[in-house]
Design an enzyme around this catalytic site. Structure first.
Site, PDB file in Angstrom:
ATOM      1  N   THR A  26       0.849  -1.196   0.000  1.00 12.21           N
ATOM      2  CA  THR A  26       0.000   0.000   0.000  1.00 12.21           C
ATOM      3  C   THR A  26       0.884   1.246   0.000  1.00 12.21           C
ATOM      4  O   THR A  26       2.083   1.173  -0.302  1.00 12.21           O
ATOM      5  CB  THR A  26      -0.975  -0.018   1.192  1.00 12.21           C
ATOM      6  OG1 THR A  26      -1.938   1.027   1.033  1.00 12.21           O
ATOM      7  CG2 THR A  26      -0.257   0.163   2.513  1.00 12.21           C
ATOM      8  N   ASN A  27       0.304   2.376   0.330  1.00 10.57           N
ATOM      9  CA  ASN A  27       1.040   3.635   0.396  1.00 10.57           C
ATOM     10  C   ASN A  27       0.521   4.442   1.580  1.00 10.57           C
ATOM     11  O   ASN A  27      -0.347   3.982   2.325  1.00 10.57           O
ATOM     12  CB  ASN A  27       0.906   4.417  -0.914  1.00 10.57           C
ATOM     13  CG  ASN A  27      -0.540   4.629  -1.298  1.00 10.57           C
ATOM     14  OD1 ASN A  27      -1.267   5.368  -0.643  1.00 10.57           O
ATOM     15  ND2 ASN A  27      -0.991   3.949  -2.357  1.00 10.57           N
ATOM     16  N   ASP A  28       1.026   5.660   1.732  1.00 15.73           N
ATOM     17  CA  ASP A  28       0.725   6.455   2.929  1.00 15.73           C
ATOM     18  C   ASP A  28      -0.537   7.305   2.832  1.00 15.73           C
ATOM     19  O   ASP A  28      -0.833   8.068   3.747  1.00 15.73           O
ATOM     20  CB  ASP A  28       1.909   7.382   3.247  1.00 15.73           C
ATOM     21  CG  ASP A  28       3.088   6.619   3.823  1.00 15.73           C
ATOM     22  OD1 ASP A  28       2.851   5.605   4.494  1.00 15.73           O
ATOM     23  OD2 ASP A  28       4.238   7.040   3.585  1.00 15.73           O
TER      24      ASP A  28
END
Length: 401
Positions: free
Chosen positions: A211-213
């Site tokens: 995923t990412n932030d």
């Protein structure tokens, strides 16, 4: 939405009257100017002085007590108000309102009120479902008033049932949604806006993912800004941490593929699409159905490209206005202009997510708007809601041309 709004709150004599204090406080916190009137029965549950301190205005209880000889208090309050909120509304007061009975300050003022009236019933289940109350509810709606559905839950009598006073936060949200619907001349009235938000998750196995932030905060603020301009909003969210905004459809997704499926389900009927989500560029070629156990010092995961949703929409669009986001850490303008061209978008919102006051998981942002027909527009550091309002306003201006 409520900033500067003149709201008269009418409190009637039910056990839920004590919750009206929180309701008044929340309305004021939203920027409304609030004045309160109470029935004699209501004063048995909560004192007028409490409401006076919260509202910083005189509380009206006696129809024959005019503090200013130049004014008839109940008429003055009726004329002053831009919205009347009856909360809690007892069966007794609903019956009086339905039949035009005016025998105290509250009912006399409501009879003279020409502003919209928002009613929040709260009473025992059996009283609420009595045929007389049902008829009165229907009559109030026929007269043009809005009656909010009460909650179902634990009642003062000690058992579960329908008739519980909704939480004040939910009432404030319902009031805001009601006021938006009352305005048919808002710039996005009749428009459908699709907004994506949050970072997608690409599963490796049942307990791990890539995923990412992205928190989804920017997308959520954009959805709310579009809603407040009158749009019918569909928010497609990969975020699970944020409370769903009121007044819109929220579609929960997880992966890039689910995001794509949800977006293209809405795409044909959309007028504006805002791709604020951080969609994963790659996904594991295979997803294990069981947790992968640790065996070697290294593990290699083979990744495949996901669909470029914005570029696909750019190829397929007919009437839709497309807004994309470019979250970069360097050469922001160069990448944003390239994305604008390659994706065939109408606007790219670009920001440098390496800055401490902008980007993922922040309450503020700093962005530049890139379009093909106008010079870049820089929006300096401010709250994400202010950024969202400016973006939506720019979209409205471009559509008006």
């Amino acid at each position: 939405m409520l900033k500067g709004k003149k709201i008269a709150v009418y409190i009637t004599g039910g056990i839920a009257a004590y919750k009206a204090a929180d309701l008044v406080r929340r309305l004021i916190k939203q920027g409304a100017e609030v004045r309160v009137a109470m029935t004699k029965a209501a004063t048995e549950f909560i004192t007028p002085y409490t409401l006076q301190i919260l509202s910083k205005n005189e509380v009206f209880t006696n129809v024959f007590e005019d503090k200013d000889p130049a004014e008839v208090s109940h008429i003055h309050l009726a004329d002053w108000s831009e919205l009347a909120v009856v909360a809690p509304a007892t069966a007794n007061v609903m019956a009086k309102m339905a039949h035009g009975i005016a025998d105290d300050f509250v009912t006399t003022t409501l009879l003279a009120t020409t502003a919209p009236v928002f009613i929040v019933p709260a009473m025992n289940t059996h009283m609420l479902e009595n045929p007389a109350t049902v008829r009165n509810w229907e009559r109030l709606e026929q007269d043009g008033h809005f009656v909010m559905e009460p909650d179902t839950g634990f009642l003062a009598e000690g058992y579960e049932g329908r008739g519980r006073f909704p939480e004040p936060e939910a009432i404030v949200e319902a009031i805001q949604e009601y006021l938006i619907r009352q305005q048919t001349d808002l710039p996005l009235s009749g428009k459908k806006v699709v907004v994506t938000a949050g970072g997608t998750k690409e599963r490796i196995d049942p307990v791990r993912y890539i995923t990412n932030d992205s928190s989804g905060k920017m997308g959520y603020q954009l959805a709310m800004a579009a809603r407040d301009k009158g749009a019918k909003v569909v928010l497609i969210s990969a975020s699970t941490q944020l409370k769903h905004p009121f007044g819109m459809e929220v579609v929960a997704v997880e992966s890039a593929q689910q995001m794509s499926d949800a977006v293209f389900k809405e795409f044909e009927s959309a007028d504006i699409v805002i791709m604020a989500a951080a969609v994963s560029d790659y996904t594991p070629e295979t997803q294990a159905t069981q947790k992968i156990k640790k065996k070697e010092n290294q593990m290699v995961i083979s990744l495949a490209k996901t669909q470029d949703i914005l570029a696909t929409m750019g190829q397929q669009k007919s009437h839709q206005f497309l807004v994309g986001f470019a979250a970069e850490t360097h050469d922001v303008a160069e990448y944003a202009m390239g994305k604008l061209e390659k994706k065939n978008a109408d606007m790219i919102v670009a920001n440098d997510v390496s800055k401490p006051h902008a980007g993922f998981n922040k309450e503020t942002n700093e962005v530049t708007l890139f379009s093909k027909d106008t010079p870049p527009i820089e929006l300096s550091v401010r709250s994400k809601r202010d950024i969202a309002d400016s973006i939506i306003q720019e979209v409205i201006q471009k559509l008006s041309k």
